[in-house]
Structure formats: structure tokens, C-alpha cells
Scaffold this motif. Structure first.
Motif, PDB file in Angstrom:
ATOM      1  N   VAL A 125      -6.953  16.960 -20.823  1.00  0.00           N
ATOM      2  CA  VAL A 125      -6.765  15.780 -19.986  1.00  0.00           C
ATOM      3  C   VAL A 125      -5.841  14.827 -20.727  1.00  0.00           C
ATOM      4  N   ILE A 147      -9.910  22.690 -21.031  1.00  0.00           N
ATOM      5  CA  ILE A 147      -9.363  21.621 -20.177  1.00  0.00           C
ATOM      6  C   ILE A 147      -8.677  20.563 -21.037  1.00  0.00           C
ATOM      7  N   CYS A 197     -16.939  21.984 -21.210  1.00  0.00           N
ATOM      8  CA  CYS A 197     -16.346  23.321 -21.116  1.00  0.00           C
ATOM      9  C   CYS A 197     -16.659  24.121 -22.385  1.00  0.00           C
ATOM     10  N   PHE A 225     -12.398  20.527  -9.660  1.00  0.00           N
ATOM     11  CA  PHE A 225     -12.451  21.936 -10.047  1.00  0.00           C
ATOM     12  C   PHE A 225     -13.304  22.712  -9.046  1.00  0.00           C
ATOM     13  N   VAL A 241      -5.487  23.255 -17.223  1.00  0.00           N
ATOM     14  CA  VAL A 241      -6.505  24.149 -17.764  1.00  0.00           C
ATOM     15  C   VAL A 241      -5.795  25.364 -18.357  1.00  0.00           C
ATOM     16  N   LEU A 290      -3.955  16.660 -15.670  1.00  0.00           N
ATOM     17  CA  LEU A 290      -4.740  17.587 -16.469  1.00  0.00           C
ATOM     18  C   LEU A 290      -4.198  18.999 -16.294  1.00  0.00           C
ATOM     19  N   TYR A 350      -7.873  24.139  -9.610  1.00  0.00           N
ATOM     20  CA  TYR A 350      -8.095  22.740  -9.971  1.00  0.00           C
ATOM     21  C   TYR A 350      -6.929  21.901  -9.487  1.00  0.00           C
ATOM     22  N   GLN A 359     -13.535  24.997 -24.169  1.00  0.00           N
ATOM     23  CA  GLN A 359     -12.615  23.868 -24.370  1.00  0.00           C
ATOM     24  C   GLN A 359     -11.217  24.170 -23.823  1.00  0.00           C
ATOM     25  N   VAL A 396     -14.172  14.046 -14.841  1.00  0.00           N
ATOM     26  CA  VAL A 396     -13.264  14.989 -15.492  1.00  0.00           C
ATOM     27  C   VAL A 396     -13.497  14.989 -17.000  1.00  0.00           C
ATOM     28  N   CYS A 454     -10.066  30.049 -20.223  1.00  0.00           N
ATOM     29  CA  CYS A 454     -11.127  29.899 -19.225  1.00  0.00           C
ATOM     30  C   CYS A 454     -11.854  31.226 -19.019  1.00  0.00           C
ATOM     31  N   CYS A 488     -17.297  22.959 -15.196  1.00  0.00           N
ATOM     32  CA  CYS A 488     -16.428  21.923 -14.628  1.00  0.00           C
ATOM     33  C   CYS A 488     -16.631  21.805 -13.116  1.00  0.00           C
ATOM     34  N   ALA A 496     -14.462  18.225 -19.161  1.00  0.00           N
ATOM     35  CA  ALA A 496     -13.672  18.680 -20.312  1.00  0.00           C
ATOM     36  C   ALA A 496     -14.562  18.819 -21.543  1.00  0.00           C
TER      37      ALA A 496
END
Lengths: 77, 464
Positions: A60, A58, A53, A24, A5, A3, A34, A56, A46, A10, A16, A50
Motif C-alpha cells: 500500500v 500487499i 496477509c 479484495f 498485490v 495499492l 483487487y 505479506q 486495507v 499471494c 484480505c 495488508a
């Protein structure tokens, strides 16, 4: 499970860090640390993080897109 | 064949080669596939590894919260690409459309994307680099080695250069309770990126966390013991630092040497390209089949006076790679410009530092919200009466608002009354960027003027 970020996006909402605390963690008031290679047992947490968040940030890895384990230098992935 | 026919054939069965298999190269490859490119795709990288993420290397990896070898980037989609990893590109033949590799092979392309990025600027004394205990930090392997050494508990760590990487390393070392000395040539940490007003705040962060911070000094030499282990460092102020680890953080240098003689407009400042990521050749003519993205690219930005900017930012690598990939397989009228507003982040000493715009273009700084002494603030940079950049210390949520001011060329100082505005934020102050034409350290003599009659010699005394 890989993953990443986008830390430009952020904003330190820390959703998270509540939903997947083993992956995280907040470092100070706003900075996020993380694990970029979370254990597969954390997949559900996770995924929830995600989804939750607010910005958005994150990403994965889709299981289907994951390259197979390391091979030679000329392989096709 | 019509142009449309060529493009259709390119998208279906063309050959695209990407030199540089890191963040920008990977994101470009994914974008190509997502946009329907079904031809052959080759990624060439000098490191042995699948693309990995670098920002964690100076943060969570040094803290032991993630392993250096577990930083591989996640994939959006399956790539079906040929990977040539662990073999560097060594040359480019633009007329034959071929990339030469270090193992002697050649790879042909119809469209080429160059994402070779940067590497850590090396220490100028090669024999001192050979000493056991001298490190740089750019790659996964660099970090794994440094991590092992930090885990062994050195007496002291000397960080040479207090830019973002150096400051983050110092922060991680202090968090591990290791004694740290930071030697910085400028007046304060981060001074080149954020100016001296914000740099002074960074300096208090260092000192409050127990860093032995020394500014206005240069490390003049690293000395080893008879066994070849680092013993101490000599500083330009005559002092000596006893240390067994030194981390060299002198910024980065662009990976363009392999293009020497190729005819491409590549040099120490990067590869010049247009806003659509097409590279210029040495004649200043834009190429049609060579594209550039990421740290190695230098492209004009309309928001910043069409200056050619090269940005060593994570977000720039992603955004520019996506634009380059789109443009590589699009007709001229469908191409898009790279208009990303520069943005970066750093976390150090528990503080989240983020920025948008181009702070070094700023002449003045206004603390629009919060307070420098509280280390929680938003600083706005102004240039010729408009907002050009902003920086936040633990005030990320405000940054997007300032990004819009930059995009709309809002007047500086901002005319609104903000929340949480303090007395110190009522008047702008000089942002305090070092004059790029002046040496940052030591007395120097410079010669200026062109014709013999107006040649002038100027003596610049030492700053410190």
C-alpha cells in the motif's frame, strides 16, 4: 489510495477478502481480484488486510510518497 | 581519481537516466534512492502516464471492477526525479553518453538503465488494423478503448491467439456474457508456455465456459463493411466468423528499435546483458555504464544451463530492476547476480494458474498432485533427469515446495511419495511443447545444410 498485490506471493489465504471485501475479492477458489485504486474511506480496512496477509503480498502506498496530482510532463516528483 | 572516489561522486551527484517508465523503471528508481543515490534521476517514458500496473488490464479492468486510469503503481518512497513522459527515446550515443528524445532534446547520463519493455506484436496487415473494432491490449489506453467497446455489447468478440493475454480476455468476455470465438494457431491454448498436456486442460476450460475455441487455424484476413467497421474474419480452414470486435493477442515484440546503430547488443530478441544486468555491446564486450532490466533484458541464468532468458514476467521486472539499480551504484565486488527463479501467474475462467521455473525447457511432465480432469493439479516438468519447472492449477500453496526442488536441481521424476498422488501421476508423459524448428501451421518447405553437397529440402505437411 494506490495499492498492488504481488500475485507471485499471494497464495489465496483470502484474509484480505474478509477484512476489506470492498477492495479484495476472491474469483474462484484461489484467484484474487483487487481494486488497485481503493477509495480513501477504505484506508483502515486495507491497512488491516495488508498487515494480516500471511505472505505479506500487499503493498500500500505510503501517503507521504504519493505524487501530487497530474502536472506537466517535466515536473519533479 | 580512484575508482572508489568516482563511485562516491556518482552516488552523491551523478546523473542516472532510466529509459522506460513502467514497473521495472519505477522499481529501479526507488531502489536507487533507497540505497542512498542522491544525484539527479531522470525517467523517460513514451506513454503519457505515471508508471502503472499492467496485469489488472486484462482481468479486473475488463470486468469493470477497476478503472484503466486507476492502475497507477504505488510508491515506496518519494523519488525526487525528473519525469519526461509522453516522449520516446529515439537514439543512444554511447561514447558521448547521451540519449536522444523524440522532441529533439538530448539527455546526458553517467549511468543509463534501459527498461523499455515490450509492445503488443502488431497485426501483419496494417490496413486491417484501421478497421473499427480491431484492438490490441498492452497499454492503459488500449484497455480503456476495448472496455468501452465490450460495454456497448458487441455481437461477438474474436480473440486471435490463445496465450495468456488472449485467454484472459476470452475469460473476461464470457464472464460478461459476450459470445467469444478464440482462434489459436497451435494445438491448444497456452501450448507454447505450458505444453500440450496442460494446454488440453486449458482448452476444456475455454469450452466449458462457452468459448467457441478453434485450434490449428490461422486468421487469414479481417474484412470490413463499406463504413470501415469490422464485419467478419476469414480463417485458414475456409470458415468465416461474423464478428464486430477482434482482439489481436499475438504476443509481444521488444522495444529495441531505438537502439539500432548505437553499438549496443540489442535486437528483436532483446538486449543481452550479464547476470549483473550490464548490457553487452555488439562486440560481445560488457559495458560499464549501460544496464538493462525487465522484459527487454536477456540474461544468462545459472540454474538453466546459463541460457540467456528473456522473461516477460511481472516478478522478473521487479527483481531485475532492484539488482540493476544496486549494481549501478556499487563497486564491482559488491555487485549481485540476478538469480530470480522465473515465476508467473494468470487467472482465467475462475482458475488460478501459476508457474515457477522454465516450463518450455521441460521434456516430460508428471502430474505429481491432483488431477488434470479435476483442473486442480500440480504438474512437474523434467529436463535431463532434473526438475526444471512446475505449474499449478488452483494449487498455489504447493508451488514453493517445487521451487526449492528446481533451485536444488532435484532429480526428475521426483523420488518422494506425495500426498494426493493419483494413478495418472505415477509415470511422466511427454510435456508436448511444439518443436520450435517446425512451423505451427500449414505445409512448408524448408532448406537445411550448409555446404552445397548436403543441402536438403524438407517438406512438412500441415498438422491439422
Amino acid at each position: 489510495m494506490r495499492l498492488v498485490v504481488d500475485l507471485n506471493r499471494c497464495q489465496g489465504y483470502a484474509q484480505c477478502a474478509f477484512l476489506a471485501p470492498d477492495v479484495f475479492t476472491m474469483h474462484g477458489d484461489e484467484a484474487l481480484l483487487y481494486d488497485p485504486h481503493a477509495d480513501d474511506t477504505q484506508r483502515e480496512q486495507v491497512r488491516r488486510a495488508a498487515t494480516a496477509c500471511p505472505v505479506q503480498a500487499i503493498l500500500v502506498e505510503d501517503q507521504d510518497a504519493a505524487p501530487a496530482s497530474a502536472k506537466g510532463a517535466r515536473d519533479v516528483r | 581519481m580512484s575508482a572508489d572516489g568516482y563511485l562516491e561522486a556518482l552516488r552523491r551527484k551523478g546523473r542516472i537516466v532510466i529509459v522506460g517508465a513502467s514497473l521495472a523503471g519505477l522499481r529501479a528508481a526507488e531502489t536507487l534512492r533507497e540505497q542512498g543515490f542522491t544525484g539527479s534521476l531522470t525517467l523517460i517514458g513514451d506513454e503519457r502516464y505515471q508508471p502503472y500496473d499492467r496485469p489488472p488490464l486484462s482481468k479486473q479492468v475488463l470486468l469493470g471492477r477497476a478503472a484503466a486510469e486507476h492502475t497507477a503503481l504505488p510508491r515506496h518512497s518519494a523519488l525526487n526525479a525528473q519525469w519526461r513522459l509522453g516522449v520516446a527515446a529515439t537514439g543512444l550515443d554511447m561514447s558521448a553518453k547521451r540519449v536522444r528524445l523524440a522532441d529533439g532534446e538530448e539527455v546526458e547520463y553517467d549511468r543509463l538503465l534501459i527498461t523499455t519493455g515490450v509492445r503488443a506484436r502488431p497485426w501483419p496487415h496494417p490496413q486491417e488494423v484501421e478497421l473499427d473494432g480491431v484492438f490490441t491490449l498492452r497499454t492503459r489506453d488500449d484497455t480503456a478503448q476495448l472496455y468501452r467497446r465490450l460495454a456497448a455489447g458487441p455481437r461477438r468478440v474474436l480473440v486471435i491467439g490463445a496465450g495468456f493475454t488472449g485467454s484472459e480476455i476470452a475469460s473476461a468476455c464470457r464472464e460478461r456474457d459476450l459470445p467469444v470465438t478464440v482462434a489459436e494457431r497451435g494445438a491448444a491454448p497456452l501450448v507454447g508456455a505450458l505444453g500440450s498436456v496442460v494446454g488440453e486442460v486449458a482448452a476444456t476450460l475455454h469450452r466449458d465456459h462457452g468459448v467457441d475455441l478453434r485450434c490449428g487455424v490461422m486468421v487469414t484476413g479481417l474484412e470490413g463493411d463499406p463504413a470501415g467497421r469490422l464485419r467478419c474474419a476469414h480463417l485458414s480452414d475456409g470458415s468465416t466468423v461474423d464478428t464486430d470486435v477482434a482482439v489481436i493477442c499475438l504476443g509481444a515484440t521488444r522495444n529495441t528499435e531505438w537502439l539500432a546503430g548505437s553499438g549496443l547488443g540489442a535486437g528483436p530478441r532483446g538486449i543481452a546483458c550479464d547476470a549483473g544486468c550490464r548490457a553487452f555491446d555488439v562486440r560481445g564486450i560488457v559495458t560499464d555504464d549501460v544496464f538493462v532490466a525487465g522484459d527487454v533484458a536477456r540474461s544468462p541464468h545459472p540454474l538453466f544451463g546459463y541460457q540467456f532468458l528473456s522473461l516477460e514476467h511481472w516478478g522478473n521486472a521487479v527483481a531485475q530492476a532492484e539488482i540493476a539499480a544496486h549494481n549501478m551504484i556499487s563497486a564491482s565486488a559488491d555487485r549481485r547476480p540476478h538469480l530470480w527463479v522465473p515465476a508467473f501467474w494468470s487467472s482465467q475462467f475462475g482458475v488460478n494458474i501459476k508457474s515457477v521455473g522454465v516450463p518450455p525447457m521441460g521434456e516430460q511432465l508428471l502430474v505429481a498432485q491432483g488431477s488434470l480432469t479435476e483442473r486442480r493439479f500440480t504438474g512437474v516438468y523434467g529436463c535431463q533427469g532434473r526438475v526444471i519447472a512446475a505449474v499449478t492449477f488452483d494449487q498455489t500453496k504447493w508451488l514453493e515446495f517445487y521451487q526449492r526442488l528446481i533451485e536444488s536441481a532435484a532429480p526428475f521424476p521426483p523420488s518422494f511419495r506425495t500426498v494426493d498422488r493419483r494413478a495418472e501421476g505415477l509415470e511422466p508423459v511427454a510435456a508436448g511443447f511444439p518443436d520450435p524448428s517446425l512451423p505451427t501451421h500449414g505445409p512448408t518447405v524448408t532448406v537445411s545444410g550448409y555446404s552445397p553437397t548436403d543441402r536438403r529440402i524438407t517438406f512438412t505437411p500441415a498438422h491439422a
